[in-house]
Design an enzyme around this catalytic site. Structure first.
Site, PDB file in Angstrom:
ATOM      1  CB  VAL A  39      -0.935   0.027   1.240  1.00  9.27           C
ATOM      2  CG1 VAL A  39      -1.704   1.341   1.294  1.00  9.27           C
ATOM      3  CG2 VAL A  39      -1.895  -1.158   1.223  1.00  9.27           C
ATOM      4  CG  ASP A  83      12.669  -1.803  13.552  1.00 13.85           C
ATOM      5  OD1 ASP A  83      11.631  -1.333  14.076  1.00 13.85           O
ATOM      6  OD2 ASP A  83      12.894  -3.023  13.446  1.00 13.85           O
ATOM      7  N   GLY A 127       5.017  10.624  19.068  1.00 18.85           N
ATOM      8  CA  GLY A 127       5.966  11.530  19.727  1.00 18.85           C
ATOM      9  C   GLY A 127       6.608  12.474  18.717  1.00 18.85           C
ATOM     10  CE1 TYR A 170      -1.791  -5.911  10.978  1.00 18.98           C
ATOM     11  CE2 TYR A 170      -4.048  -6.713  10.942  1.00 18.98           C
ATOM     12  CZ  TYR A 170      -3.053  -5.912  10.417  1.00 18.98           C
ATOM     13  OH  TYR A 170      -3.328  -5.121   9.319  1.00 18.98           O
ATOM     14  CD  GLU A 188       1.295  15.230  25.479  1.00 19.96           C
ATOM     15  OE1 GLU A 188       1.602  16.441  25.393  1.00 19.96           O
ATOM     16  OE2 GLU A 188       1.582  14.527  26.464  1.00 19.96           O
TER      17      GLU A 188
HETATM   18  P1  NAD Z   1       3.135  -4.616   3.616  1.00 18.74           P
HETATM   19  O1  NAD Z   1       3.630  -5.729   4.454  1.00 18.74           O
HETATM   20  O2  NAD Z   1       3.286  -4.728   2.142  1.00 18.74           O
HETATM   21  O3  NAD Z   1       3.787  -3.242   4.049  1.00 18.74           O
HETATM   22  C1  NAD Z   1       4.178  -2.945   5.369  1.00 18.74           C
HETATM   23  C2  NAD Z   1       5.509  -2.225   5.327  1.00 18.74           C
HETATM   24  O4  NAD Z   1       5.934  -1.896   6.653  1.00 18.74           O
HETATM   25  C3  NAD Z   1       6.618  -3.080   4.718  1.00 18.74           C
HETATM   26  O5  NAD Z   1       7.312  -2.327   3.756  1.00 18.74           O
HETATM   27  C4  NAD Z   1       7.490  -3.431   5.919  1.00 18.74           C
HETATM   28  O6  NAD Z   1       8.827  -3.674   5.558  1.00 18.74           O
HETATM   29  C5  NAD Z   1       7.311  -2.211   6.800  1.00 18.74           C
HETATM   30  N1  NAD Z   1       7.575  -2.454   8.229  1.00 18.74           N
HETATM   31  C6  NAD Z   1       7.088  -3.456   9.007  1.00 18.74           C
HETATM   32  N2  NAD Z   1       7.560  -3.347  10.262  1.00 18.74           N
HETATM   33  C7  NAD Z   1       8.362  -2.241  10.293  1.00 18.74           C
HETATM   34  C8  NAD Z   1       9.145  -1.616  11.294  1.00 18.74           C
HETATM   35  N3  NAD Z   1       9.203  -2.094  12.539  1.00 18.74           N
HETATM   36  N4  NAD Z   1       9.849  -0.513  10.956  1.00 18.74           N
HETATM   37  C9  NAD Z   1       9.817  -0.009   9.691  1.00 18.74           C
HETATM   38  N5  NAD Z   1       9.096  -0.571   8.705  1.00 18.74           N
HETATM   39  C10 NAD Z   1       8.377  -1.678   8.997  1.00 18.74           C
HETATM   40  O7  NAD Z   1       1.607  -4.412   4.008  1.00 18.74           O
HETATM   41  P2  NAD Z   1       0.480  -3.500   3.364  1.00 18.74           P
HETATM   42  O8  NAD Z   1      -0.574  -4.381   2.867  1.00 18.74           O
HETATM   43  O9  NAD Z   1       1.082  -2.512   2.458  1.00 18.74           O
HETATM   44  O10 NAD Z   1      -0.088  -2.759   4.656  1.00 18.74           O
HETATM   45  C11 NAD Z   1       0.242  -1.424   4.979  1.00 18.74           C
HETATM   46  C12 NAD Z   1      -0.536  -0.990   6.217  1.00 18.74           C
HETATM   47  O11 NAD Z   1      -1.941  -1.063   5.972  1.00 18.74           O
HETATM   48  C13 NAD Z   1      -0.257  -1.848   7.448  1.00 18.74           C
HETATM   49  O12 NAD Z   1      -0.209  -1.022   8.586  1.00 18.74           O
HETATM   50  C14 NAD Z   1      -1.460  -2.744   7.518  1.00 18.74           C
HETATM   51  O13 NAD Z   1      -1.720  -3.158   8.836  1.00 18.74           O
HETATM   52  C15 NAD Z   1      -2.559  -1.853   6.968  1.00 18.74           C
HETATM   53  N6  NAD Z   1      -3.661  -2.643   6.398  1.00 18.74           N
HETATM   54  C16 NAD Z   1      -3.519  -3.277   5.194  1.00 18.74           C
HETATM   55  C17 NAD Z   1      -4.560  -4.050   4.688  1.00 18.74           C
HETATM   56  C18 NAD Z   1      -4.464  -4.769   3.363  1.00 18.74           C
HETATM   57  O14 NAD Z   1      -5.391  -5.483   2.999  1.00 18.74           O
HETATM   58  N7  NAD Z   1      -3.377  -4.629   2.612  1.00 18.74           N
HETATM   59  C19 NAD Z   1      -5.746  -4.170   5.420  1.00 18.74           C
HETATM   60  C20 NAD Z   1      -5.841  -3.529   6.648  1.00 18.74           C
HETATM   61  C21 NAD Z   1      -4.800  -2.758   7.121  1.00 18.74           C
HETATM   62  N1  UDP Z   2      10.198  10.444  19.556  1.00 24.08           N
HETATM   63  C1  UDP Z   2      10.763  10.228  18.326  1.00 24.08           C
HETATM   64  N2  UDP Z   2      11.004  11.307  17.530  1.00 24.08           N
HETATM   65  C2  UDP Z   2      10.712  12.586  17.909  1.00 24.08           C
HETATM   66  C3  UDP Z   2      10.117  12.783  19.183  1.00 24.08           C
HETATM   67  C4  UDP Z   2       9.871  11.690  19.984  1.00 24.08           C
HETATM   68  O1  UDP Z   2      11.046   9.113  17.916  1.00 24.08           O
HETATM   69  O2  UDP Z   2      10.957  13.495  17.137  1.00 24.08           O
HETATM   70  C5  UDP Z   2       9.912   9.281  20.388  1.00 24.08           C
HETATM   71  C6  UDP Z   2      10.703   9.274  21.670  1.00 24.08           C
HETATM   72  O3  UDP Z   2      11.544   8.144  21.645  1.00 24.08           O
HETATM   73  C7  UDP Z   2       9.662   9.106  22.757  1.00 24.08           C
HETATM   74  C8  UDP Z   2       8.367   8.811  22.027  1.00 24.08           C
HETATM   75  O4  UDP Z   2       8.547   9.298  20.709  1.00 24.08           O
HETATM   76  O5  UDP Z   2       9.962   8.004  23.562  1.00 24.08           O
HETATM   77  C9  UDP Z   2       7.156   9.459  22.615  1.00 24.08           C
HETATM   78  O6  UDP Z   2       7.380  10.857  22.671  1.00 24.08           O
HETATM   79  P1  UDP Z   2       6.780  11.713  23.861  1.00 24.08           P
HETATM   80  O7  UDP Z   2       7.207  13.116  23.652  1.00 24.08           O
HETATM   81  O8  UDP Z   2       5.341  11.455  23.999  1.00 24.08           O
HETATM   82  O9  UDP Z   2       7.451  11.020  25.126  1.00 24.08           O
HETATM   83  P2  UDP Z   2       8.626  11.393  26.071  1.00 24.08           P
HETATM   84  O10 UDP Z   2       9.766  11.856  25.225  1.00 24.08           O
HETATM   85  O11 UDP Z   2       8.051  12.461  26.933  1.00 24.08           O
HETATM   86  O12 UDP Z   2       8.899  10.110  26.773  1.00 24.08           O
END
Ligand code: NAD
Ligand code: UDP
Ligand code: UDP
Length: 343
Positions: A39, A83, A127, A170, A188
């Site tokens: 998507v 990530d 955040g 999920y 916030e």
């Molecule tokens: P997808 O698996 O193709 O895409 C998800 C993307 O997120 C991937 O590129 C993956 O590498 C990335 N990703 C996963 N964990 C990550 C992390 N920790 N950090 C950074 N990147 C990360 O799935 P999709 O079908 O494109 O779905 C996209 C969104 O839409 C998702 O949030 C999904 O829950 C939601 N959704 C999709 C459907 C559907 O039918 N396709 C239905 C309901 C909800």
């Molecule tokens: N955060 C981030 N990017 C930003 C600001 C915040 O990744 O630019 C993250 C940060 O790690 C924090 C979380 O978002 O733990 C939630 O932010 P929030 O300000 O609510 O929490 P706090 O910093 O007060 O714990």
């Protein structure tokens, strides 16, 4: 859009003069988490075409560079390998938060990671939104309704989810993501939008996704047996990906802050769906029944009155039309993987 399709096909999208479509004032810096996924990559095409600056953040768990490679090198585009469970510091105007595995086999592969991505990852994005004052759209799901005992599902329905079953990582992860969004909004003042996305299909779905559309099409294209899990009497409603992208963009732009279902209300049994795909492909496949999967929702169809009323949105692409495009895509993918196995 035809220009874009041609540019993508010819691999020259990076030279595409997107800026002329938007005057400078309306141009935004937009973060798309999960933008290398199915998507996300279609959304990126739409935003790039509109002339915005787009930053994709993805850890490539289920996404692929190939889905966005046509933009690499474009001055408005950036691809970041990251990530979202870890904090992320960027300056943006809008966030489409899509990062999360989406197909049941993928999200069940590492349930703990799925929960972390949807909870810690969503906290980080909220955040970030809070710090920079960005609006954030959360990709939620019809799975928040679980195995629903109301039909069709309206946003006012609270759902019927098994909190400890195999899908819980999920379903509950997304429910917490919604809870977090409204907590950040109330406490916030973060501007949040919540899309409850129903089953979506189209080109760039992962080959080994395990979802029903990719499974059935790949099985039909190879004349293998089409595998129905359980009786096939369970239903789903499938929307084509371009309709979803229209809905997401409309929701981001709207003033409506409660959750909105984005899906196609045309409902089919899985059994019927198998026959539709078999016929469209012209396959000789047998349709077989395998064991049912645990906690499989039995009926699913969105009530889209809210999206119609507040976003003036409804799906446009008929099922057969979307399926034909998807079949063409998978046929090419099959050829490509066979070719690369040979060489
Ligand atoms: P997808 O698996 O193709 O895409 C998800 C993307 O997120 C991937 O590129 C993956 O590498 C990335 N990703 C996963 N964990 C990550 C992390 N920790 N950090 C950074 N990147 C990360 O799935 P999709 O079908 O494109 O779905 C996209 C969104 O839409 C998702 O949030 C999904 O829950 C939601 N959704 C999709 C459907 C559907 O039918 N396709 C239905 C309901 C909800
Ligand atoms: N955060 C981030 N990017 C930003 C600001 C915040 O990744 O630019 C993250 C940060 O790690 C924090 C979380 O978002 O733990 C939630 O932010 P929030 O300000 O609510 O929490 P706090 O910093 O007060 O714990
Ligand atoms: N399904 C099936 N055969 C398959 C894959 C899925 O019968 O090869 C069924 C699955 O049991 C479910 C429906 O198709 O009832 C949709 O499954 P999918 O995994 O695509 O998405 P879900 O809506 O369950 O998240």
């Amino acid at each position: 859009l035809q220009h874009l399709e041609a540019a993508i096909k010819n691999g020259v999208a990076k030279d595409f003069p997107t800026v002329k479509f938007l005057n400078y004032k309306n141009r935004k810096r937009i973060l798309v988490t999960g933008g290398a996924g199915f998507v996300g990559s279609h959304l990126v095409d739409r935003l790039m075409l509109a002339g915005h600056e787009v930053i994709v953040v993805d850890n490539f768990f289920t996404g692929r560079k190939r889905n966005v490679e046509h933009w690499i090198g474009h001055e408005n585009f950036e691809l970041v390998h990251h990530d979202i469970v870890r904090p992320l510091y960027l300056e943006v105007d809008e966030i489409y938060h899509l990062a999360s595995p989406a197909s049941p086999p993928h999200y069940m592969l590492n349930p703990v990671k799925t929960i972390k991505t949807n909870t810690l990852g969503t906290i980080n994005m909220l955040g970030l939104a809070k710090r920079v004052g960005a609006r954030v759209l959360i990709a939620s799901t019809s799975e928040v309704y679980g195995d629903p005992n109301e039909h069709p599902q309206a946003e006012t329905y609270w759902g019927h989810v098994n909190p400890i079953g195999p899908r819980a990582c999920y379903d509950e992860g997304k429910r917490v993501a919604e809870t977090l969004s409204y907590a950040y909004m109330r406490q916030e003042g973060v501007s949040v939008r919540v899309a409850r996305i129903f089953n979506t299909f189209g080109p760039r779905m992962h080959m080994n996704d395990g979802r029903v559309v990719s499974n059935f099409i790949l099985q039909a294209l190879q004349n293998n047996s089409i595998t129905i899990y359980g009786s096939g009497k369970q239903t789903r409603s499938f929307q084509y990906v371009s309709d979803l992208v229209d809905g997401l963009v409309a929701l981001m732009a709207s003033n409506y802050t409660l959750p909105v279902n984005i899906g196609n209300p045309v409902e089919h049994t899985i059994e019927k769906f198998a026959r539709i795909i078999k016929n469209l492909v012209g396959a000789t496949s047998k349709i077989i029944e395998l064991a049912a999967v645990e906690d499989d929702p039995q009926r699913r169809r969105p009530d889209i009155s809210r999206a119609k009323k507040y976003l003036n949105w409804e799906p446009k692409v008929p099922l057969a039309e979307g399926l034909k495009k998807t079949i063409v895509y998978f046929a090419k993918e099959l050829k490509r993987t066979k070719h690369s196995q040979k060489t």
